[in-house]
Every structure is written in structure tokens, then in C-alpha cells.
Motif scaffolding. Structure first.
Motif, PDB file in Angstrom:
ATOM      1  N   UNK A  47     -68.422 -21.803   1.012  1.00 51.46           N
ATOM      2  CA  UNK A  47     -66.936 -21.580   1.267  1.00 51.46           C
ATOM      3  C   UNK A  47     -65.905 -21.952   0.446  1.00 51.46           C
ATOM      4  N   UNK A  48     -66.239 -22.975  -0.309  1.00 51.51           N
ATOM      5  CA  UNK A  48     -65.421 -23.196  -1.668  1.00 51.51           C
ATOM      6  C   UNK A  48     -65.659 -22.272  -2.622  1.00 51.51           C
ATOM      7  N   UNK A  49     -66.885 -21.774  -2.842  1.00 55.77           N
ATOM      8  CA  UNK A  49     -67.308 -20.774  -3.823  1.00 55.77           C
ATOM      9  C   UNK A  49     -66.508 -19.405  -3.436  1.00 55.77           C
ATOM     10  N   UNK A  50     -66.035 -19.107  -2.294  1.00 54.52           N
ATOM     11  CA  UNK A  50     -65.563 -17.977  -2.096  1.00 54.52           C
ATOM     12  C   UNK A  50     -63.932 -17.982  -2.074  1.00 54.52           C
ATOM     13  N   UNK A  51     -63.376 -19.131  -2.216  1.00 53.61           N
ATOM     14  CA  UNK A  51     -62.055 -19.174  -2.227  1.00 53.61           C
ATOM     15  C   UNK A  51     -61.096 -18.281  -3.312  1.00 53.61           C
ATOM     16  N   UNK A  57     -55.613 -22.697   3.514  1.00 58.56           N
ATOM     17  CA  UNK A  57     -56.417 -23.819   3.351  1.00 58.56           C
ATOM     18  C   UNK A  57     -55.980 -24.806   4.472  1.00 58.56           C
ATOM     19  N   UNK A  58     -56.970 -25.709   4.801  1.00 63.01           N
ATOM     20  CA  UNK A  58     -56.722 -26.810   5.556  1.00 63.01           C
ATOM     21  C   UNK A  58     -57.170 -27.994   5.251  1.00 63.01           C
ATOM     22  N   UNK A  59     -56.544 -28.957   4.470  1.00 65.29           N
ATOM     23  CA  UNK A  59     -57.140 -30.283   3.754  1.00 65.29           C
ATOM     24  C   UNK A  59     -57.764 -30.855   4.825  1.00 65.29           C
ATOM     25  N   UNK A  60     -58.517 -31.770   4.251  1.00 68.05           N
ATOM     26  CA  UNK A  60     -59.234 -32.972   5.183  1.00 68.05           C
ATOM     27  C   UNK A  60     -58.210 -33.812   5.966  1.00 68.05           C
ATOM     28  N   UNK A  61     -57.109 -33.912   5.380  1.00 71.03           N
ATOM     29  CA  UNK A  61     -56.081 -34.527   6.029  1.00 71.03           C
ATOM     30  C   UNK A  61     -55.236 -33.940   7.124  1.00 71.03           C
ATOM     31  N   UNK A  62     -55.435 -32.579   7.001  1.00 70.57           N
ATOM     32  CA  UNK A  62     -55.060 -31.804   8.060  1.00 70.57           C
ATOM     33  C   UNK A  62     -53.799 -30.950   7.827  1.00 70.57           C
ATOM     34  N   UNK A  63     -53.455 -31.058   6.575  1.00 72.90           N
ATOM     35  CA  UNK A  63     -52.164 -30.110   6.168  1.00 72.90           C
ATOM     36  C   UNK A  63     -52.604 -28.724   5.661  1.00 72.90           C
ATOM     37  N   UNK A  64     -51.838 -27.866   6.275  1.00 71.63           N
ATOM     38  CA  UNK A  64     -52.008 -26.345   6.008  1.00 71.63           C
ATOM     39  C   UNK A  64     -51.359 -25.879   4.979  1.00 71.63           C
ATOM     40  N   UNK A  95     -60.997 -28.496   3.930  1.00 71.85           N
ATOM     41  CA  UNK A  95     -61.899 -28.607   4.991  1.00 71.85           C
ATOM     42  C   UNK A  95     -62.183 -27.263   5.563  1.00 71.85           C
ATOM     43  N   UNK A  96     -60.983 -26.351   5.623  1.00 71.23           N
ATOM     44  CA  UNK A  96     -61.388 -24.848   6.022  1.00 71.23           C
ATOM     45  C   UNK A  96     -60.714 -23.938   4.973  1.00 71.23           C
TER      46      UNK A  96
END
Length: 102
Positions: A47-51, A57-64, A95-96
Motif C-alpha cells: 500500500x505504501x509503495x503505491x501511494x 490518507x488516514x494516519x495511525x492517529x486517525x487524521x485524514x 494507516x490507510x
């Protein structure tokens, strides 16, 4: 003399059973914990390679946020609609990823 052989056979059988249990428990731990973790890590790396710049994106802390720049280990993410909140962070904090519709 026969009693001694019988006792030795039981002891050897006991150690064999213990070793078998250790192997079975080790295999269970591999398939229950280690293998799924490796599979998730592969998915995350792909997933990170195709960014790409512009992806949401959604960070691990939940921010968009929206990707503004990507380097080898870091990304710059723009948060909010005022376009003034740009924060550099590690790729591992993502995270996403949702692909942009452009």
C-alpha cells in the motif's frame, strides 16, 4: 532387570511426548500470530509503495489528509481545508490510502 527397561521406556516416551507438544504449540503460535503479522506487513508495504501525490490518507492517529509530497521515508500531508496545515511525517504513520479520483 525387566523393571529397569520398562522404566527407561516410559521415560523416553515421556520426553518424546513433551517434544511433540512443544512442536505442536510452536506450529500453532506460528500460524496464529507470526504468519498473519507478516501477511499484514506485506499488505502495508504494498500500500505504501503505491501511494501517489494527491491520494487521501488516514494516519495511525486517525487524521485524514492529502499527500502533497513523497520522499523515500517521509511524506508531507496537508490537513484541513485551509491549505496551511502541512505536516511532514514518516511513511510508517500512514494507516490507510484512498486513491484520488483524478
Amino acid at each position: 532387570m525387566n523393571m529397569n527397561l520398562l522404566a527407561t521406556g516410559n521415560a523416553a516416551m515421556g520426553w518424546g511426548t513433551i517434544i511433540l507438544y512443544v512442536v505442536v504449540i510452536g506450529a500453532f503460535m506460528y500460524f496464529a500470530a507470526i504468519r498473519p503479522q507478516k501477511k499484514e506487513q506485506k499488505r502495508l508495504n504494498a500500500m505504501l509503495a503505491t501511494m501517489e501525490v494527491g491520494d487521501v490518507v488516514v494516519t495511525t492517529s486517525g487524521f485524514y489528509g492529502v499527500l502533497i509530497d513523497i520522499t523515500e521515508d517521509d511524506v508531507i500531508v496537508e490537513f484541513g481545508s485551509n491549505r496551511n496545515c502541512r505536516i511532514p511525517m514518516k511513511k510508517a504513520a500512514i494507516a490507510e490510502v484512498e486513491k484520488s479520483n483524478e
